[in-house]
Design a protein around this motif. Structure first.
Motif, short mmCIF file in Angstrom:
data_model
loop_
_atom_site.label_atom_id
_atom_site.label_comp_id
_atom_site.label_asym_id
_atom_site.label_seq_id
_atom_site.Cartn_x
_atom_site.Cartn_y
_atom_site.Cartn_z
N LEU A 11 8.13 -20.14 -0.68
CA LEU A 11 7.02 -19.45 -0.03
C LEU A 11 7.42 -18.14 0.65
O LEU A 11 7.01 -17.83 1.76
N GLU A 12 8.26 -17.38 -0.04
CA GLU A 12 8.56 -16.03 0.42
C GLU A 12 7.63 -15.06 -0.29
O GLU A 12 7.57 -15.03 -1.53
N THR A 13 6.92 -14.27 0.48
CA THR A 13 5.93 -13.35 -0.06
C THR A 13 6.46 -11.92 -0.09
O THR A 13 7.05 -11.47 0.88
N GLY A 14 6.20 -11.22 -1.18
CA GLY A 14 6.48 -9.81 -1.26
C GLY A 14 5.20 -9.02 -1.06
O GLY A 14 4.13 -9.44 -1.51
N ALA A 15 5.28 -7.89 -0.37
CA ALA A 15 4.11 -7.04 -0.14
C ALA A 15 4.46 -5.59 -0.40
O ALA A 15 5.57 -5.14 -0.10
N ASP A 16 3.51 -4.85 -0.95
CA ASP A 16 3.71 -3.43 -1.24
C ASP A 16 2.36 -2.75 -1.31
O ASP A 16 1.31 -3.42 -1.37
N GLU A 17 2.39 -1.42 -1.30
CA GLU A 17 1.14 -0.66 -1.36
C GLU A 17 1.22 0.42 -2.42
O GLU A 17 2.29 0.75 -2.93
N ALA A 18 0.06 0.99 -2.74
CA ALA A 18 -0.03 2.10 -3.69
C ALA A 18 -1.06 3.09 -3.16
O ALA A 18 -2.06 2.70 -2.57
N CYS A 22 -2.03 10.07 -1.89
CA CYS A 22 -3.20 10.61 -2.59
C CYS A 22 -4.11 11.40 -1.66
O CYS A 22 -4.12 11.18 -0.45
N LEU A 23 -4.90 12.27 -2.25
CA LEU A 23 -5.90 13.03 -1.50
C LEU A 23 -7.24 12.31 -1.48
O LEU A 23 -8.08 12.60 -0.63
N ALA A 24 -7.44 11.39 -2.41
CA ALA A 24 -8.72 10.70 -2.53
C ALA A 24 -8.48 9.24 -2.89
O ALA A 24 -7.45 8.89 -3.46
N GLY A 25 -9.47 8.41 -2.56
CA GLY A 25 -9.39 7.00 -2.90
C GLY A 25 -8.70 6.18 -1.82
O GLY A 25 -8.19 6.71 -0.84
N PRO A 26 -8.69 4.87 -2.00
CA PRO A 26 -8.13 3.98 -0.98
C PRO A 26 -6.62 3.93 -1.03
O PRO A 26 -5.99 4.37 -1.99
N VAL A 27 -6.03 3.39 0.02
CA VAL A 27 -4.67 2.88 -0.07
C VAL A 27 -4.84 1.40 -0.38
O VAL A 27 -5.69 0.71 0.21
N THR A 28 -4.07 0.91 -1.33
CA THR A 28 -4.25 -0.46 -1.82
C THR A 28 -2.95 -1.23 -1.64
O THR A 28 -1.88 -0.75 -2.00
N ALA A 29 -3.07 -2.41 -1.06
CA ALA A 29 -1.89 -3.26 -0.84
C ALA A 29 -2.07 -4.58 -1.55
O ALA A 29 -3.20 -5.05 -1.75
N ALA A 30 -0.96 -5.18 -1.91
CA ALA A 30 -0.97 -6.50 -2.53
C ALA A 30 0.13 -7.35 -1.91
O ALA A 30 1.15 -6.83 -1.44
N PHE A 68 -1.93 -14.79 -4.74
CA PHE A 68 -1.84 -13.34 -4.59
C PHE A 68 -3.11 -12.84 -3.91
O PHE A 68 -4.15 -13.50 -3.93
N ALA A 69 -3.02 -11.67 -3.32
CA ALA A 69 -4.19 -11.04 -2.70
C ALA A 69 -4.03 -9.54 -2.75
O ALA A 69 -2.91 -9.01 -2.71
N VAL A 70 -5.17 -8.85 -2.86
CA VAL A 70 -5.19 -7.39 -2.93
C VAL A 70 -6.22 -6.87 -1.94
O VAL A 70 -7.30 -7.45 -1.79
N ALA A 154 8.23 -6.35 -6.27
CA ALA A 154 7.90 -5.66 -7.51
C ALA A 154 6.56 -6.14 -8.06
O ALA A 154 5.73 -5.34 -8.52
N ALA A 155 6.34 -7.45 -8.00
CA ALA A 155 5.06 -8.01 -8.47
C ALA A 155 3.91 -7.47 -7.63
O ALA A 155 2.84 -7.12 -8.16
N ALA A 156 4.11 -7.37 -6.31
CA ALA A 156 3.08 -6.82 -5.44
C ALA A 156 2.83 -5.35 -5.77
O ALA A 156 1.69 -4.88 -5.76
N SER A 157 3.89 -4.61 -6.08
CA SER A 157 3.73 -3.20 -6.42
C SER A 157 2.92 -3.03 -7.71
O SER A 157 2.11 -2.11 -7.82
N VAL A 158 3.13 -3.92 -8.67
CA VAL A 158 2.38 -3.87 -9.93
C VAL A 158 0.90 -4.15 -9.68
O VAL A 158 0.02 -3.44 -10.19
N LEU A 159 0.61 -5.17 -8.89
CA LEU A 159 -0.80 -5.48 -8.61
C LEU A 159 -1.46 -4.38 -7.80
O LEU A 159 -2.60 -3.99 -8.09
N ALA A 160 -0.77 -3.87 -6.79
CA ALA A 160 -1.36 -2.80 -5.98
C ALA A 160 -1.67 -1.58 -6.85
O ALA A 160 -2.75 -0.99 -6.76
#
Length: 222
Positions: A11-18, A22-30, A68-70, A154-160
């Motif tokens: 139960l170790e969770t990885g987290a990252d954002e994408a 950017c100048l437009a759009g959301p910041v997205t985390a997973a 997983f969650a986004v 890495a998995a979180a970065s891909v989903l984000a």
């Protein structure tokens, strides 16, 4: 192949954002909880993968992970609490959506998952006292270039990245003149020329320097 875990295999969770730059759009985390025996030789930091590879990995991650969650945080929130706080808050919101609750969190970068000043409880979801207690109770570690070292990050970065790209493709249909389907809201020459020609939209981040020659005080004139 990336390392399977940093501290605990359970139960170790990885987290990252994408989308921070950017100048437009959301910041997205997973946030992603992978099983102990998860393996995939293709998995890597999303920035090192082609779009085709990311799209191939996304269903594999979603189907084989424990949870997983986004989370998307919109430009209004980014402008209110700044991009760093919004990135961290988006990861915090994603962690709270996971079931089961993780025992340890590893985050890409050098910013702490819980800032020194405590949880910024404004903008986006307003955390309850119980949710703040949960976030404060889970041990966490920030790892520079963690998305190229550990599978869960890495998995979180891909989903984000894939979820954010999907979002930008959708709003491209509303404002095709900015070509977000291609530039994803990043400050390309084409994107900035479109801002200069067409002005701003509700998806632009007003606290960012949208045009090189402008300051924040100039944005109302766009």
């Amino acid at each position: 192949m990336l390392s399977p875990f940093f501290l605990t295999p359970y139960l170790e969770t990885g987290a990252d954002e994408a989308g921070r730059g950017c100048l437009a759009g959301p910041v997205t985390a997973a946030a992603v909880l992978l099983p102990e025996n998860f393996q995939n030789e293709l998995l890597n930091d999303s920035k090192q993968l082609s779009e085709k590879a990311r799209e191939k990995l996304r269903p594999i991650i979603e189907q084989e992970c424990i949870s997983f969650a986004v989370t998307h945080l919109e430009p209004l929130v980014i402008d209110e609490i700044n991009i760093l706080n919004a990135s961290i808050k988006a990861m915090q919101e994603s962690i709270l959506k996971l079931d089961p609750r993780p025992l340890h969190i590893i985050v890409d970068g050098n910013s702490p998952f819980i800032p020194k000043g405590g949880i910024k409880n404004r903008g986006g979801k307003i955390f309850t006292d119980a949710e703040i207690e949960i976030l404060n109770s889970i041990p966490n570690t920030s790892i520079v270039k963690g998305d190229s070292k550990f599978m869960s990050i890495a998995a979180a970065s891909v989903l984000a990245k894939t979820y954010r790209d999907e979002y930008m493709n959708r709003i491209h249909e509303e404002f095709p003149m900015y070509n977000w389907k291609q530039n994803k809201g990043y400050p390309t020459k084409e994107h900035r020329e479109a801002i200069r020609k067409h002005g701003i939209t509700k998806y632009h981040r007003m606290t960012f320097r949208l045009l090189p020659e402008q300051t924040k005080l100039d944005f109302d004139s766009l």
